[in-house]
Design an enzyme around this catalytic site. Structure first.
Site, PDB file in Angstrom:
ATOM      1  N   PRO A  10     -11.839 -12.457  -6.969  1.00 26.61           N
ATOM      2  CG  PRO A  10     -10.816 -14.543  -6.860  1.00 26.61           C
ATOM      3  CD  PRO A  10     -10.508 -13.075  -6.971  1.00 26.61           C
ATOM      4  CG  ASN A  11     -15.871 -16.385  -5.663  1.00 23.62           C
ATOM      5  OD1 ASN A  11     -16.663 -16.711  -6.543  1.00 23.62           O
ATOM      6  ND2 ASN A  11     -14.755 -17.058  -5.443  1.00 23.62           N
ATOM      7  NE  ARG A  18     -17.464 -15.675  -1.206  1.00 25.03           N
ATOM      8  CZ  ARG A  18     -16.208 -15.278  -1.183  1.00 25.03           C
ATOM      9  NH1 ARG A  18     -15.925 -13.989  -1.318  1.00 25.03           N
ATOM     10  NH2 ARG A  18     -15.251 -16.142  -1.024  1.00 25.03           N
ATOM     11  CE1 TYR A  23     -15.143 -13.485   2.770  1.00 26.61           C
ATOM     12  CE2 TYR A  23     -16.728 -15.236   2.360  1.00 26.61           C
ATOM     13  CZ  TYR A  23     -15.423 -14.796   2.430  1.00 26.61           C
ATOM     14  OH  TYR A  23     -14.389 -15.659   2.160  1.00 26.61           O
ATOM     15  CG  ASN A  74     -10.640  -8.625  -0.578  1.00 28.78           C
ATOM     16  OD1 ASN A  74      -9.933  -9.620  -0.651  1.00 28.78           O
ATOM     17  ND2 ASN A  74     -11.785  -8.611   0.095  1.00 28.78           N
ATOM     18  CB  ALA A  77      -9.630 -17.265  -3.740  1.00 24.02           C
ATOM     19  CG  HIS A  80      -5.285 -17.390   0.479  1.00 26.90           C
ATOM     20  ND1 HIS A  80      -4.891 -16.594   1.528  1.00 26.90           N
ATOM     21  CD2 HIS A  80      -6.628 -17.219   0.379  1.00 26.90           C
ATOM     22  CE1 HIS A  80      -5.966 -15.997   2.050  1.00 26.90           C
ATOM     23  NE2 HIS A  80      -7.026 -16.350   1.360  1.00 26.90           N
ATOM     24  CG  ASP A  87       6.160 -11.409  -9.326  1.00 24.68           C
ATOM     25  OD1 ASP A  87       6.529 -11.266  -8.146  1.00 24.68           O
ATOM     26  OD2 ASP A  87       6.476 -12.409 -10.018  1.00 24.68           O
ATOM     27  CD  GLU A  98      -3.282  -9.242   1.573  1.00 27.00           C
ATOM     28  OE1 GLU A  98      -2.223  -9.331   0.940  1.00 27.00           O
ATOM     29  OE2 GLU A  98      -3.639 -10.074   2.414  1.00 27.00           O
ATOM     30  CG  HIS A 100      -8.045 -10.390   3.504  1.00 30.23           C
ATOM     31  ND1 HIS A 100      -8.246 -10.941   2.272  1.00 30.23           N
ATOM     32  CD2 HIS A 100      -6.712 -10.278   3.660  1.00 30.23           C
ATOM     33  CE1 HIS A 100      -7.083 -11.165   1.712  1.00 30.23           C
ATOM     34  NE2 HIS A 100      -6.128 -10.771   2.517  1.00 30.23           N
ATOM     35  CB  ILE A 101     -14.660  -8.825   4.076  1.00 32.27           C
ATOM     36  CG1 ILE A 101     -14.699  -7.829   2.912  1.00 32.27           C
ATOM     37  CG2 ILE A 101     -15.960  -8.821   4.873  1.00 32.27           C
ATOM     38  CD1 ILE A 101     -15.569  -8.268   1.761  1.00 32.27           C
ATOM     39  CB  SER A 102     -13.443 -12.969   6.694  1.00 35.33           C
ATOM     40  OG  SER A 102     -12.421 -13.465   5.838  1.00 35.33           O
ATOM     41  NE  ARG A 107     -13.040 -17.609   6.475  1.00 35.40           N
ATOM     42  CZ  ARG A 107     -13.344 -17.277   5.209  1.00 35.40           C
ATOM     43  NH1 ARG A 107     -12.997 -16.091   4.734  1.00 35.40           N
ATOM     44  NH2 ARG A 107     -14.001 -18.128   4.448  1.00 35.40           N
ATOM     45  NE  ARG A 111     -10.874 -19.296   3.856  1.00 35.14           N
ATOM     46  CZ  ARG A 111     -11.417 -19.335   2.639  1.00 35.14           C
ATOM     47  NH1 ARG A 111     -11.078 -18.444   1.731  1.00 35.14           N
ATOM     48  NH2 ARG A 111     -12.311 -20.249   2.319  1.00 35.14           N
TER      49      ARG A 111
HETATM   50  C1  DHK Z   1     -12.245 -13.068   0.522  1.00 37.09           C
HETATM   51  C2  DHK Z   1     -12.197 -14.277  -0.089  1.00 37.09           C
HETATM   52  O1  DHK Z   1     -12.923 -14.518  -1.163  1.00 37.09           O
HETATM   53  C3  DHK Z   1     -11.391 -15.385   0.445  1.00 37.09           C
HETATM   54  O2  DHK Z   1     -10.926 -16.251  -0.560  1.00 37.09           O
HETATM   55  C4  DHK Z   1     -10.243 -14.906   1.311  1.00 37.09           C
HETATM   56  C5  DHK Z   1     -11.340 -12.704   1.629  1.00 37.09           C
HETATM   57  C6  DHK Z   1     -10.720 -13.888   2.333  1.00 37.09           C
HETATM   58  C7  DHK Z   1     -11.977 -11.684   2.556  1.00 37.09           C
HETATM   59  O3  DHK Z   1     -12.117 -11.915   3.756  1.00 37.09           O
HETATM   60  O4  DHK Z   1     -12.316 -10.593   2.073  1.00 37.09           O
HETATM   61  O5  DHK Z   1      -9.633 -16.007   1.948  1.00 37.09           O
END
Ligand code: DHK
Length: 142
Positions: A10-11, A18, A23, A74, A77, A80, A87, A98, A100-102, A107, A111
């Site tokens: 998501p997002n 964003r 990010y 990735n 959200a 978490h 599963d 896995e 994560h960009i950040s 943070r 997270r």
């Molecule tokens: C991206 C998100 O949207 C967050 O909800 C995660 C992750 C971190 C990222 O760093 O790619 O907590």
């Protein structure tokens, strides 16, 4: 040719506009372009999937059982919160990484917990778009 599925949660479709301080400025299309060009070099096939819906991600993972060699995910959200995505990865038994960009560990505390990392061969966080490329390189080498 090995096929590797790249899943974004998501997002991630909002990247570029964003929270660029967290990010970066790359859009999802930019990330997919960089991955595609590395995939060519590594001689692996890639498929991209992005969804804002947990169940759609579960359905996608189930649908590639025995059809993909590995997964880069990735979960955003859902990292978490999602036992269901965890599963599904366990159920199909393909190696996953896995990404994560950040740097989620610098943070908010919520997270710091990943439901997904325990069923992955590893986790990469904090290296921006490069994280996807590191993950692809590793999986292609297996
Ligand atoms: C991206 C998100 O949207 C967050 O909800 C995660 C992750 C971190 C990222 O760093 O790619 O907590």
């Amino acid at each position: 040719m090995k096929k590797i599925l790249i899943i974004n949660g998501p997002n991630i479709n909002m990247l570029g506009s964003r929270e660029p301080g967290i990010y970066g400025n790359a859009t999802l299309a930019d990330i997919e372009k960089a991955i595609s060009s590395l995939a060519k070099e590594l001689k692996v096939e890639v498929e991209f999937f992005q969804s804002n819906h947990e169940g759609e991600i579960v359905d996608k993972i189930q649908s590639v059982k025995d059809k993909v060699f590995a997964i880069v995910i990735n979960p955003a959200a859902f990292t978490h919160t999602s036992v269901a995505i965890r599963d599904a990865i366990s159920a199909i038994a393909a190696p996953a990484i896995e990404v994560h960009i950040s740097n989620v560990y610098s943070r908010e505390e919520f997270r710091h917990k990943s439901y997904i990392a325990g069923v992955c061969i590893g986790q990469i966080a904090g290296f921006g778009v490069d994280g996807y490329l590191f993950a692809l390189k590793k999986l292609a080498s297996l």
